[in-house]
Write an enzyme that holds these catalytic residues in place. Structure first.
Site, PDB file in Angstrom:
ATOM      1  CG  HIS A  23       5.250  -1.769   1.195  1.00  0.00           C
ATOM      2  ND1 HIS A  23       4.991  -0.499   1.682  1.00  0.00           N
ATOM      3  CD2 HIS A  23       4.039  -2.280   0.877  1.00  0.00           C
ATOM      4  CE1 HIS A  23       3.698  -0.265   1.651  1.00  0.00           C
ATOM      5  NE2 HIS A  23       3.096  -1.336   1.165  1.00  0.00           N
ATOM      6  CG  HIS A  79      -5.654  -1.878   0.094  1.00  0.00           C
ATOM      7  ND1 HIS A  79      -5.294  -1.437  -1.156  1.00  0.00           N
ATOM      8  CD2 HIS A  79      -4.523  -1.792   0.861  1.00  0.00           C
ATOM      9  CE1 HIS A  79      -4.018  -1.113  -1.144  1.00  0.00           C
ATOM     10  NE2 HIS A  79      -3.523  -1.332   0.057  1.00  0.00           N
ATOM     11  CD  GLU A  81       0.266  -2.676  -0.559  1.00  0.00           C
ATOM     12  OE1 GLU A  81      -0.408  -1.815   0.044  1.00  0.00           O
ATOM     13  OE2 GLU A  81       1.490  -2.564  -0.748  1.00  0.00           O
ATOM     14  CG  ASP A  83      -0.786  -5.759   3.137  1.00  0.00           C
ATOM     15  OD1 ASP A  83      -1.109  -5.479   1.969  1.00  0.00           O
ATOM     16  OD2 ASP A  83      -0.727  -4.909   4.038  1.00  0.00           O
ATOM     17  CG  HIS A 146      -1.362   3.092   0.758  1.00  0.00           C
ATOM     18  ND1 HIS A 146      -0.129   2.630   0.369  1.00  0.00           N
ATOM     19  CD2 HIS A 146      -2.044   2.006   1.126  1.00  0.00           C
ATOM     20  CE1 HIS A 146      -0.059   1.321   0.533  1.00  0.00           C
ATOM     21  NE2 HIS A 146      -1.202   0.924   0.989  1.00  0.00           N
ATOM     22  CG  ASP A 165      -3.214  -0.319   4.248  1.00  0.00           C
ATOM     23  OD1 ASP A 165      -2.991  -1.285   4.989  1.00  0.00           O
ATOM     24  OD2 ASP A 165      -2.997  -0.345   3.025  1.00  0.00           O
ATOM     25  CE1 TYR A 193       0.630   0.864   8.329  1.00  0.00           C
ATOM     26  CE2 TYR A 193      -0.598   2.903   8.125  1.00  0.00           C
ATOM     27  CZ  TYR A 193      -0.484   1.548   7.884  1.00  0.00           C
ATOM     28  OH  TYR A 193      -1.475   0.889   7.206  1.00  0.00           O
ATOM     29  CG  HIS A 226      -1.388  -3.202   8.640  1.00  0.00           C
ATOM     30  ND1 HIS A 226      -0.977  -4.475   8.320  1.00  0.00           N
ATOM     31  CD2 HIS A 226      -1.519  -2.548   7.468  1.00  0.00           C
ATOM     32  CE1 HIS A 226      -0.865  -4.584   7.013  1.00  0.00           C
ATOM     33  NE2 HIS A 226      -1.198  -3.432   6.470  1.00  0.00           N
TER      34      HIS A 226
HETATM   35 FE1  FEO Z   1      -1.722  -1.115   1.463  1.00  0.00          FE
HETATM   36 FE2  FEO Z   1      -1.635  -2.942   4.308  1.00  0.00          FE
HETATM   37  O1  FEO Z   1      -1.577  -2.650   2.482  1.00  0.00           O
END
Ligand code: FEO
Length: 396
Positions: A23, A79, A81, A83, A146, A165, A193, A226
């Site tokens: 992030h 998602h 984001e 990553d 999230h 996530d 996390y 992850h």
């Molecule tokens: Fe919300 Fe692993 O990105």
């Protein structure tokens, strides 16, 4: 490269051993991370999520080398984001015909990130994607877990929940499964996390887990985006989330402070000693915020039943490392924790009232007006701090 997960499901993600910040610069990843992408090869071949943009070329090249790129029938973008979506531009440059399944919010986010009009197919909770061989993917929207666009996908037959996530952790490993990694490291990273990312959404975590448990679906694996795949007792992480999302606290006190000439630091040491003497079972942690990792400090706050926040007065305010963690705690919205402020001063002495107001704004239950000490604490001031610590232990 491709690793077998179960039946016709494989991992095709990226292990990022070098990642030390996530992030941007906001989250420390002492153990690196992984960007988990999965491919399902039933009658239909489906990709679930991709990897972070720096690894896009390598990721798509790997898919090609494995003979998967040409074979794909769809990509599920759980998602937006980057990553997880970062390789979509390269993937769709090489397979522009590929349909992209995501939530309606996912379309907005992906368009916002990449400004592309891909072949989007919006999905809602309960929508299905038929994989063939009697199996299907069932989608479950998970807004604000999230991001607004987040969703899970449940694969029938093999009973795999692709949770993106949720239930993840930043842990680089080649070992793939939860039963094959060091358990202390795994749980430390899971808690960090949750504490640093999911705390503000705890009420939604509870309702989403209740909703999914009510479906009574078998779950053989939880395949996160992850870290490890939960295959050994996979619901253990779900039960842990249920604990963590309900104003979690241990018998622990975290003292957060910074100091210019060690006066406030000396108060912190005496406060810790007082708490420990009054309550020997309580774990006391002291974090000097300018010297140690803030995300580790926030994980300790998450575990604590109370915190003490300290800064000397500087220019009628507080030190910047303390101001920074206040900003984080305001956003994370910890609940059910007690608190008080402390600090040294030379003349005007505003820091304790500034910190007290900040604790109120962050949602802590402040037990009193805190502890102030003039100049460098003398023996009487240190004794007062020790006594304050003892009294604080009785109030929390
Ligand atoms: Fe919300 Fe692993 O990105």
């Amino acid at each position: 490269m491709k690793k077998h997960v179960a039946a016709n499901v494989s991992w095709v993600g990226k292990v990022d051993w070098e990642l030390s910040k996530f992030h941007g610069d906001e989250y420390s990843t002492h153990k690196g991370s992984t960007y988990n992408s999965y491919v399902i090869e039933e009658e239909k071949t489906v990709l679930i999520d991709t990897v972070w943009a720096p690894y896009a070329q390598e990721f798509v090249d790997n898919l090609e080398a494995e003979g998967l790129l040409a074979k794909l029938d769809a990509v599920i973008a759980q998602h937006a984001e980057t990553d997880h979506s970062g390789a979509l531009p390269e993937l769709l440059r090489r397979r522009p015909d590929l349909p992209v399944y995501c939530t309606a919010n996912g379309i907005k986010s992906l368009k916002g990130h990449y400004h592309q009009d891909w072949d989007f197919h919006p999905v809602k909770t309960g929508d299905e994607f038929m994989l063939g061989n009697g199996k299907k993917l069932v989608f479950v929207e998970a807004p604000m877990l999230h991001w607004p666009d987040s969703m899970f996908s449940y694969m029938t037959g093999d009973a795999i929940l692709f949770s993106n996530d949720a239930f993840g952790q930043h842990l680089a490993t080649e070992r793939l499964f939860n039963d094959r990694v060091d358990q202390d490291v795994l749980w430390t990273e899971c808690l960090k996390y949750y504490a640093n990312i999911l705390t503000p959404f705890s009420s939604l975590v509870k309702s989403k887990i209740d909703q999914v448990l009510a479906l009574n679906l078998p779950v053989a694996m939880i395949a996160t985006s992850h870290g490890v795949i939960w295959r050994d007792n996979p619901t253990q992480i779900v039960l842990k989330y249920l604990e963590w999302c309900q104003e979690y606290k241990e018998d622990r006190v975290t003292i957060l402070c910074d100091s210019m000439w060690n006066g406030t630091r000396a108060l912190a040491d005496e406060l810790a000693r007082g708490i420990s003497d009054a309550s020997p079972g309580t774990t006391v942690m002291v974090h000097c915020l300018s010297k140690f990792d803030k995300n580790d400090a926030l994980a300790d706050v998450f575990r604590s039943k109370a915190i003490l926040l300290g800064s000397p007065t500087v220019n009628k305010g507080i030190l910047t490392a303390v101001a920074a963690i206040i900003e984080e705690m305001k956003g994370l919205r910890f609940r059910g924790k007690k608190a008080a402020a402390f600090g040294t001063y030379g003349w005007s002495g505003e820091s304790v009232s500034v910190l007290s107001a900040a604790l109120d704004a962050c949602g802590f239950e402040r037990v009193d007006d805190g502890l102030k000490a003039l100049w460098n604490p003398d023996a009487d001031s240190l004794k007062a701090a020790y006594d304050y610590g003892k009294a604080f232990a009785g109030k929390i």
